[in-house]
Design a protein around this motif. Structure first.
Motif, PDB file in Angstrom:
ATOM      1  N   SER A 129     -35.288  61.727   7.061  1.00 33.84           N
ATOM      2  CA  SER A 129     -34.542  60.631   6.445  1.00 33.84           C
ATOM      3  C   SER A 129     -35.493  59.624   5.818  1.00 33.84           C
ATOM      4  O   SER A 129     -35.278  59.134   4.703  1.00 33.84           O
ATOM      5  CB  SER A 129     -33.678  59.923   7.492  1.00 33.84           C
ATOM      6  OG  SER A 129     -32.716  60.783   8.036  1.00 33.84           O
ATOM      7  N   TYR A 155     -26.833  67.392   2.663  1.00 30.51           N
ATOM      8  CA  TYR A 155     -27.248  66.664   3.866  1.00 30.51           C
ATOM      9  C   TYR A 155     -28.668  66.162   3.624  1.00 30.51           C
ATOM     10  O   TYR A 155     -29.575  66.944   3.309  1.00 30.51           O
ATOM     11  CB  TYR A 155     -27.236  67.546   5.117  1.00 30.51           C
ATOM     12  CG  TYR A 155     -27.739  66.798   6.332  1.00 30.51           C
ATOM     13  CD1 TYR A 155     -26.862  66.019   7.088  1.00 30.51           C
ATOM     14  CD2 TYR A 155     -29.074  66.841   6.699  1.00 30.51           C
ATOM     15  CE1 TYR A 155     -27.322  65.297   8.183  1.00 30.51           C
ATOM     16  CE2 TYR A 155     -29.530  66.121   7.795  1.00 30.51           C
ATOM     17  CZ  TYR A 155     -28.662  65.351   8.531  1.00 30.51           C
ATOM     18  OH  TYR A 155     -29.120  64.634   9.597  1.00 30.51           O
ATOM     19  N   ARG A 158     -29.772  60.751   8.545  1.00 29.18           N
ATOM     20  CA  ARG A 158     -28.891  59.923   9.361  1.00 29.18           C
ATOM     21  C   ARG A 158     -29.126  58.424   9.208  1.00 29.18           C
ATOM     22  O   ARG A 158     -28.471  57.634   9.886  1.00 29.18           O
ATOM     23  CB  ARG A 158     -29.066  60.304  10.836  1.00 29.18           C
ATOM     24  CG  ARG A 158     -28.570  61.706  11.188  1.00 29.18           C
ATOM     25  CD  ARG A 158     -28.864  61.987  12.655  1.00 29.18           C
ATOM     26  NE  ARG A 158     -28.422  63.313  13.088  1.00 29.18           N
ATOM     27  CZ  ARG A 158     -27.260  63.572  13.668  1.00 29.18           C
ATOM     28  NH1 ARG A 158     -26.384  62.593  13.858  1.00 29.18           N
ATOM     29  NH2 ARG A 158     -26.955  64.787  14.076  1.00 29.18           N
ATOM     30  N   LEU A 160     -28.978  54.810   7.001  1.00 26.04           N
ATOM     31  CA  LEU A 160     -27.858  54.329   6.187  1.00 26.04           C
ATOM     32  C   LEU A 160     -27.888  54.897   4.774  1.00 26.04           C
ATOM     33  O   LEU A 160     -26.876  55.370   4.264  1.00 26.04           O
ATOM     34  CB  LEU A 160     -27.847  52.800   6.156  1.00 26.04           C
ATOM     35  CG  LEU A 160     -27.178  52.114   7.346  1.00 26.04           C
ATOM     36  CD1 LEU A 160     -27.331  50.602   7.240  1.00 26.04           C
ATOM     37  CD2 LEU A 160     -25.699  52.477   7.445  1.00 26.04           C
ATOM     38  N   MET A 163     -27.314  58.689   4.936  1.00 21.72           N
ATOM     39  CA  MET A 163     -25.914  58.985   5.246  1.00 21.72           C
ATOM     40  C   MET A 163     -25.052  58.845   3.998  1.00 21.72           C
ATOM     41  O   MET A 163     -24.135  59.635   3.769  1.00 21.72           O
ATOM     42  CB  MET A 163     -25.393  58.059   6.347  1.00 21.72           C
ATOM     43  CG  MET A 163     -25.729  58.507   7.752  1.00 21.72           C
ATOM     44  SD  MET A 163     -24.782  57.611   9.003  1.00 21.72           S
ATOM     45  CE  MET A 163     -25.489  55.984   8.879  1.00 21.72           C
ATOM     46  N   ALA A 164     -25.331  57.837   3.197  1.00 24.63           N
ATOM     47  CA  ALA A 164     -24.588  57.682   1.947  1.00 24.63           C
ATOM     48  C   ALA A 164     -24.811  58.886   1.035  1.00 24.63           C
ATOM     49  O   ALA A 164     -23.898  59.320   0.325  1.00 24.63           O
ATOM     50  CB  ALA A 164     -25.012  56.401   1.241  1.00 24.63           C
ATOM     51  N   THR A 166     -25.468  61.929   2.114  1.00 23.36           N
ATOM     52  CA  THR A 166     -24.916  63.101   2.788  1.00 23.36           C
ATOM     53  C   THR A 166     -23.421  63.208   2.512  1.00 23.36           C
ATOM     54  O   THR A 166     -22.708  62.206   2.486  1.00 23.36           O
ATOM     55  CB  THR A 166     -25.195  62.995   4.299  1.00 23.36           C
ATOM     56  OG1 THR A 166     -26.608  63.145   4.512  1.00 23.36           O
ATOM     57  CG2 THR A 166     -24.438  64.047   5.092  1.00 23.36           C
ATOM     58  N   GLU A 169     -18.573  64.003   6.339  1.00 20.57           N
ATOM     59  CA  GLU A 169     -18.135  62.766   6.972  1.00 20.57           C
ATOM     60  C   GLU A 169     -18.339  62.792   8.486  1.00 20.57           C
ATOM     61  O   GLU A 169     -18.906  61.852   9.057  1.00 20.57           O
ATOM     62  CB  GLU A 169     -16.650  62.533   6.643  1.00 20.57           C
ATOM     63  CG  GLU A 169     -16.091  61.232   7.168  1.00 20.57           C
ATOM     64  CD  GLU A 169     -16.570  60.011   6.404  1.00 20.57           C
ATOM     65  OE1 GLU A 169     -16.410  58.894   6.922  1.00 20.57           O
ATOM     66  OE2 GLU A 169     -17.113  60.176   5.291  1.00 20.57           O
ATOM     67  N   TYR A 172     -21.506  62.831  10.845  1.00 20.88           N
ATOM     68  CA  TYR A 172     -22.665  62.080  10.368  1.00 20.88           C
ATOM     69  C   TYR A 172     -22.351  60.674   9.874  1.00 20.88           C
ATOM     70  O   TYR A 172     -23.193  59.783   9.977  1.00 20.88           O
ATOM     71  CB  TYR A 172     -23.385  62.878   9.266  1.00 20.88           C
ATOM     72  CG  TYR A 172     -23.829  64.227   9.746  1.00 20.88           C
ATOM     73  CD1 TYR A 172     -24.721  64.340  10.799  1.00 20.88           C
ATOM     74  CD2 TYR A 172     -23.340  65.388   9.171  1.00 20.88           C
ATOM     75  CE1 TYR A 172     -25.132  65.579  11.267  1.00 20.88           C
ATOM     76  CE2 TYR A 172     -23.739  66.630   9.628  1.00 20.88           C
ATOM     77  CZ  TYR A 172     -24.628  66.719  10.679  1.00 20.88           C
ATOM     78  OH  TYR A 172     -25.024  67.940  11.145  1.00 20.88           O
ATOM     79  N   LYS A 173     -21.152  60.453   9.327  1.00 22.35           N
ATOM     80  CA  LYS A 173     -20.877  59.180   8.666  1.00 22.35           C
ATOM     81  C   LYS A 173     -19.745  58.369   9.295  1.00 22.35           C
ATOM     82  O   LYS A 173     -19.712  57.144   9.162  1.00 22.35           O
ATOM     83  CB  LYS A 173     -20.551  59.443   7.185  1.00 22.35           C
ATOM     84  CG  LYS A 173     -21.683  60.122   6.435  1.00 22.35           C
ATOM     85  CD  LYS A 173     -21.249  60.649   5.079  1.00 22.35           C
ATOM     86  CE  LYS A 173     -20.989  59.564   4.087  1.00 22.35           C
ATOM     87  NZ  LYS A 173     -20.834  60.104   2.724  1.00 22.35           N
ATOM     88  N   GLY A 177     -20.092  53.078   8.463  1.00 24.31           N
ATOM     89  CA  GLY A 177     -20.177  52.325   7.212  1.00 24.31           C
ATOM     90  C   GLY A 177     -20.074  50.834   7.437  1.00 24.31           C
ATOM     91  O   GLY A 177     -19.877  50.376   8.568  1.00 24.31           O
ATOM     92  N   PHE A 179     -21.865  51.750   3.626  1.00 22.27           N
ATOM     93  CA  PHE A 179     -23.122  52.367   3.253  1.00 22.27           C
ATOM     94  C   PHE A 179     -23.694  51.740   1.986  1.00 22.27           C
ATOM     95  O   PHE A 179     -22.968  51.088   1.216  1.00 22.27           O
ATOM     96  CB  PHE A 179     -22.915  53.870   3.031  1.00 22.27           C
ATOM     97  CG  PHE A 179     -22.406  54.574   4.248  1.00 22.27           C
ATOM     98  CD1 PHE A 179     -23.219  54.727   5.356  1.00 22.27           C
ATOM     99  CD2 PHE A 179     -21.111  55.078   4.293  1.00 22.27           C
ATOM    100  CE1 PHE A 179     -22.753  55.369   6.487  1.00 22.27           C
ATOM    101  CE2 PHE A 179     -20.641  55.727   5.413  1.00 22.27           C
ATOM    102  CZ  PHE A 179     -21.461  55.861   6.528  1.00 22.27           C
TER     103      PHE A 179
END
Length: 457
Positions: A129, A155, A158, A160, A163-164, A166, A169, A172-173, A177, A179
């Protein structure tokens, strides 16, 4: 120190998990956040080659490699020797405070070996990440633009920002939020589910990318980020020509083309980098996972004018390029020198195709066998509608685990079993594990067929 080797055979002394693992897992539940998931609740005592030996003495075939991390084996002697030597000297200084030459040596290797006939520079980090985020930072600094284009089923991590980026949902997300903004999603040329057929996936997906850019304004995009083979999204291999088409679109619009090879890189697909299969070079290439053989190390490697566009002090991190991790990476590079590991990846693919690919053509719930090298997957779905069947993937994985074969489930719909054996796995062990997997598929399909027949009786 116990130097005995772990026998490279599957062995079940107890049920999986065994009593000692179960007791340790109960303590874990008391001490560890429940936010951490678990694929198989066994505690590992030793690992070597293609075997994980648990605290109950069970020997489990490893088709996960710590999620594509221990590609050179979980106890590679070249990695061990370099880390042991480095630990005797010092464990940390922070490269931004005082320097050490192993950091530079890792960067030099990546500059020389990543695809692209141009001068490169590298920056080292700790997690995938973190490296992906820094690739976006570099692209923004170099272009003065803000947006990043990402793709369906992607993907990237993880944190922020990642994750946006990726697509999936849950898990992982959901609940995490809001995000960061300036992330735009485009279609992925996924052959199996392309609405008008696999033959049209590349052209139509590229047209979709162009449409998204036109709508948003291509001059607002700093980066275009894609995995050359998608990982958590289901080990999706893009339709032929898609990556090359993206490369051309990015170049035409002055967008930095970023390849996220965190999972697919470092020999996993039978070439050192997965993008080599497509003959495509990134402006920025992100590596991680297998880079340091189990120690946390990631990297961004790319064009010198991009990598040096960031102001001094703009990149870094306390543990970025830790000396133990750098030493491990140098051991990994040494392990790849004779070509046996890349050959091992191709051997794994050939064996898996022979054993598993026929299931696609038979009456089974497997609708696709895909991947490259030792990054392979089987997808479970209805053969007529392609409706995902995640319950079948979960049942097959559970049967494999009971029989001492560790497999992982992934995919946007949770209906894919992915295979990530270490590149050093022995042939007999590989065939044993694949036979267990095939038998599990056949057993689950037979049970599901009986259940369906009973419903319609």
């Amino acid at each position: 120190m116990d130097t005995a080797t772990v026998p490279q055979t599957r062995l079940l002394r107890t049920a999986i998990p065994g009593p000692r693992s179960s007791a340790l897992h109960a303590e874990r539940v008391k001490q560890v956040s429940s936010g951490f998931g678990i694929a198989l609740p066994v505690f590992i005592d030793r690992a070597e080659g293609g075997i994980l030996q648990d605290v109950d003495g069970n020997r489990i075939i490893d088709f996960a490699s710590g999620i594509a991390v221990t590609s050179v084996g979980a106890a590679n002697p070249l990695v061990q020797a370099r880390v042991t030597e480095q630990l005797a000297r010092f464990s940390h200084t922070c490269f931004m405070v005082t320097e050490y030459d192993s950091f530079t040596a890792v960067c030099a290797w990546l500059n020389a070996h990543t695809p692209g006939d141009f001068e490169k520079r590298t920056a080292l980090f700790s997690t995938g990440s973190e490296a992906v985020e820094n690739a976006i930072k570099i692209a923004r600094a170099a272009t003065g633009r803000a947006k990043a284009l990402v793709f369906d089923d992607a993907y990237h991590g993880r944190s922020l920002l990642t994750m946006a980026m990726t697509a999936k949902e849950k898990p992982y997300k959901i609940t995490f939020g809001p995000f960061p903004t300036e992330i735009v999603r485009a279609p992925m040329a996924a052959p199996l589910r392309w609405p008008s057929g696999a033959a049209n996936a590349t052209a139509e997906a590229l047209a979709g990318v162009e449409a998204v850019l036109a709508e948003q304004g291509p001059e607002t995009f700093a980066a275009m980020v894609i995995e050359p083979i998608q990982g958590e999204g289901g080990f999706i291999v893009p339709a032929p020509g898609f990556l090359a088409g993206l490369r051309d679109i990015a170049a035409r619009h002055g967008i930095v083309f970023v390849l996220d090879e965190v999972q697919a890189g470092m020999g996993r697909t039978g070439t050192m980098f997965a993008s080599e299969h497509e003959g495509v070079a990134a402006d920025l290439l992100v590596t991680g996972k297998a880079l340091a053989g189990g120690l946390p190390l990631t990297a961004v490697t790319g064009r010198v004018e991009l990598m040096n566009a960031v102001h001094t002090g703009g990149l870094g991190g306390t543990y970025a390029g830790n000396p133990l991790a750098c030493a491990a990476a140098l051991g990994v590079f040494e392990a790849f020198e004779n070509g046996d590991l890349l050959a091992g990846a191709l051997r794994i693919e050939s064996t898996a195709r022979r054993i598993l690919e026929p299931l696609v053509a038979e009456e089974s719930p497997i609708v696709d066998f895909r991947g490259r090298g030792a990054m392979l997957a089987i997808e479970f779905a209805d053969r007529e509608t392609l409706e995902p069947r995640p319950e079948l993937a979960a049942a097959v994985a559970s049967l494999c685990h009971q029989q001492g074969v560790l497999v992982l489930v992934c995919g946007t719909y949770g209906n894919v079993i992915r295979l990530l054996p270490p590149l050093v796995i022995g042939q007999d062990l590989l065939e044993d594990g694949l036979a267990v997997l095939r038998a599990a598929v056949e057993s689950v399909y037979a049970e599901a067929s009986v259940g369906a027949a009973a419903v319609h009786a």
